[in-house]
Design an enzyme around this catalytic site. Sequence first.
Site, PDB file in Angstrom:
ATOM      1  N   SER A  37      -6.389  10.366  -2.417  1.00 13.28           N
ATOM      2  CA  SER A  37      -7.265  11.528  -2.259  1.00 13.28           C
ATOM      3  C   SER A  37      -7.418  12.292  -3.576  1.00 13.28           C
ATOM      4  CB  SER A  37      -6.728  12.469  -1.177  1.00 13.28           C
ATOM      5  OG  SER A  37      -5.443  12.951  -1.529  1.00 13.28           O
ATOM      6  N   HIS A  65     -10.782   1.626  -1.344  1.00 11.31           N
ATOM      7  CA  HIS A  65     -10.135   2.877  -0.917  1.00 11.31           C
ATOM      8  C   HIS A  65     -10.936   4.067  -1.411  1.00 11.31           C
ATOM      9  CE1 HIS A  65      -7.105   5.509   0.579  1.00 11.31           C
ATOM     10  NE2 HIS A  65      -6.181   4.585   0.681  1.00 11.31           N
ATOM     11  N   HIS A 108       1.149   5.109  -2.323  1.00  9.73           N
ATOM     12  CA  HIS A 108       0.562   5.960  -3.364  1.00  9.73           C
ATOM     13  C   HIS A 108       1.628   6.905  -3.914  1.00  9.73           C
ATOM     14  CE1 HIS A 108      -3.486   4.667  -2.284  1.00  9.73           C
ATOM     15  NE2 HIS A 108      -3.238   4.936  -1.027  1.00  9.73           N
ATOM     16  N   HIS A 131       0.832  -1.209   0.000  1.00  6.91           N
ATOM     17  CA  HIS A 131       0.000   0.000   0.000  1.00  6.91           C
ATOM     18  C   HIS A 131       0.867   1.260   0.000  1.00  6.91           C
ATOM     19  CE1 HIS A 131      -3.704   2.192   2.034  1.00  6.91           C
ATOM     20  NE2 HIS A 131      -3.356   2.740   0.889  1.00  6.91           N
ATOM     21  N   GLU A 139       1.663   2.576   3.651  1.00  7.72           N
ATOM     22  CA  GLU A 139       1.047   3.727   2.987  1.00  7.72           C
ATOM     23  C   GLU A 139       1.955   4.952   3.015  1.00  7.72           C
ATOM     24  OE1 GLU A 139      -3.042   4.721   4.064  1.00  7.72           O
ATOM     25  OE2 GLU A 139      -3.349   5.724   2.147  1.00  7.72           O
ATOM     26  N   TYR A 172     -11.482   7.874   5.523  1.00 12.94           N
ATOM     27  CA  TYR A 172     -10.802   6.615   5.150  1.00 12.94           C
ATOM     28  C   TYR A 172     -11.193   5.489   6.110  1.00 12.94           C
ATOM     29  CZ  TYR A 172      -7.482   8.808   1.807  1.00 12.94           C
ATOM     30  OH  TYR A 172      -6.898   9.453   0.740  1.00 12.94           O
TER      31      TYR A 172
END
Lengths: 331, 331
Positions: free
Chosen positions: B66, B170, B8, B6, B275, B186
Site C-alpha cells: 500500500s 499487486h 511485505h 508473499h 502475506e 486488492y
Amino acid sequence: MIIDIHGHYTTEPAQLFAFRKAQLTSGNATLAAISDDELRESVEPNQLRVLRERGGDLMVFSPRASGMEHHVPDASIANAWAQASNDLVHRVSELYPEHFAPVAQLPQTPDGNHAGVIAELRRTITELGFVGANLNPDPSGTWAGKPLTDESWFDLYEVIQELDIPVMIHVSTACNPNFHTLGAHYLNADTSVFMQLLQSDIFQRFPGLRFVIPHGGGAVPYHWGRYRGLSMRNGWQDPSELLTNVFFDTAVYHQPGIDLLTRVVPSRNILFASEMLGAVRGADPETGVEWDNTLVYVKGAGLSEENERRILLENALEVYPGLAARVPAVF
Amino acid sequence: MIIDIHGHYTTEPAQLFAFRKAQLTSGNATLAAISDDELRESVEPNQLRVLRERGGDLMVFSPRASGMEHHVPDASIANAWAQASNDLVHRVSELYPEHFAPVAQLPQTPDGNHAGVIAELRRTITELGFVGANLNPDPSGTWAGKPLTDESWFDLYEVIQELDIPVMIHVSTACNPNFHTLGAHYLNADTSVFMQLLQSDIFQRFPGLRFVIPHGGGAVPYHWGRYRGLSMRNGWQDPSELLTNVFFDTAVYHQPGIDLLTRVVPSRNILFASEMLGAVRGADPETGVEWDNTLVYVKGAGLSEENERRILLENALEVYPGLAARVPAVF
C-alpha cells in the site's frame, strides 16, 4: 416450489433496442408497438423453457442489467428508458404471473436523479406490483460516485424501507476498459459494496433495508476470513452482523463455488438464483451440466432438506414479501 | 522446507516514513541513517518471529504494497522512493539471507515511467539479486490507465522475460473511496487482471512471463465456472490455458477458502503465501488460529504429500528461479 430470484429480460424484442438507439441518437424516442405474442415468443423458448426444463417455478425478473446504462447523464432519457424497460417486464409478468415476478430498473444517473428514481420506485412497486428493484452502486460506470454508505443515498433508502422491498445491488455496463462487465465489473461491485457496508452503520440507520448481493457475493464468501480478520483488526462489526440485512444469491457456476458459499454463509442468507439467460451459455463439456444450472449445484451441496428449502423457496418469500401477494397459491 | 512467497516489509523503521513525508512535501528527501540493529529490531519480533513460530523457512519479501503509491506522478520521486524501499528490503535480506529473499517495488507512475522501472528492475535483479518484482496493474490508483494486456506494457514484459523473473500483480493504495484498499481494491485487481489475461494473447507473445496473482486470485477460483462458461460463450481460450503462466498464492484467510482454491486450481499453480504481517492480525476466536496462518489451512486441505510439497516449496523454486541461487542448501 422453486423461486429463482435473479433473471434478466435478455431476450428483449428488437423494438426495445430501436427505442434505445433512438433515445441515444436524438434524445427522443417512441417505443414501437410490441404485441403480446412477440413477448411470449421472446420468453417461451428461452427463460420460460429453461425454467420449466429445470423444474423451476417462478423467476424474479428484471430488465437486462448491462442495458441499464446509468452512465448516460440525461435524467429524462433515464426516466423514459427505465419506464419502457419496466413496462415490458411488467407485461411479461402479467402474461405469466405464475412464472415471472417483476423487479424494476431504476432511472439512476451519475448525478443521482433521485426524483426520477423515487417516482419510478413508487410507480412500479405501488402501482404495478413489482417485488423489488435493482440498485446500481456505480451509476457512472467508472466509480466516480460516492459509496452506497454515503448520506447522499439516504433519501432512496427512506423510500425503499417504506416500500418494504429488497434491492439487488447490481451494476450495469463498465465504462472502464480495465473491467470486463461480466467477468470483472459485476464481481468487483459485489465485493466492494460488501466492504462499504462492513465499515458503516447503515443498517442501524435503516434497519428495514434488505440488500441482495448477486453472483454469490463476488469474492466475499471466498475471503470470509479476510473480512473477519479485517473487522477484528479495525474494530468494525463482524461481517456476520451484516447478515440481518444482506443476502447472497447462488449465481455461481460450478459445484465447488456453491459448496463454499453454502459452507460459509448461513442458509437463511442464501437465495436461489441462476441469472439465466445471462453471462454464461452452454454446458460444461466435462459434466454435461449447463453452467448456469445452479439448481444442480445447490442440490449437490449436501444440504439438509430444511436448508435446501430455505434457499430454494422460503428465503425468497421472506426477503421479497411482494411475492406472496403475487403467488398466493404458495401458501 | 517451506517458502512463503508473499510478505511485505510492513514494519519499516520510522526513518523511511520520514523520508517519504519529506519527498511528498518538498520533492526532495534524504533517508536518515538506519543501523543494522534497527533493521534487525524491525523484523526479529515481527515477520521473523512469526516465520519461525509457524515453521516457515524463507519469505519472499518486498516493500509495503500500500506504500508504493504509484499514483504520485513525479518520476524522480517514484525512482527515489523505490530505490530507498528496495535498498531496505535488500539489507534485511542480506542480514538474514536464509530467511528473506527480496522482491522489488517498481517506480511506476500513472504515466508509466518505464525508463525508471526498467532501470530499477536491472539494478535490483541483476545487481542486487532480487528474485522478482511487484507490478502494479493500476498505477493511477483510479484505474485510469490501460489494461495489462495493452501494448503500452510490452517494453516492460520484454525486460521481465529477459530477466527470467516472476512478477506479482499487486496494486497499491486505492485512490477511490468506493474501494477499500485491503478489503476491495486488492481483490478487485486480482479478479480484473485475470479477466484481462483471459481475453488476450499476451502469453503467446511473451511465453516466458510468469504472473503471480495474490490473495488466492481474488474472486477467480470461486467463480472458475463463470470464467469457463464466459470463455466458451465468447470463443476465448479456456482459463486453464493461462495456467502455464499464471499462478495463485494462498493468502486466503480461512479453511473453506483454501479448500476451494486447492480443489479448483491445480497444485502446480498454487504457491504458499501468508502475506504476514499484512491485512489481518490476530486470531479467529472460534479456532484460535491466527487469520494469516495459512500453513494451517494448507495442511488441513487434505492434499497429497506430493501436492503439499509442491505448494509449500517446489512451485516457488520453479516460478522464482532466483531463489535457488540464494538458497543453494535447498538442493
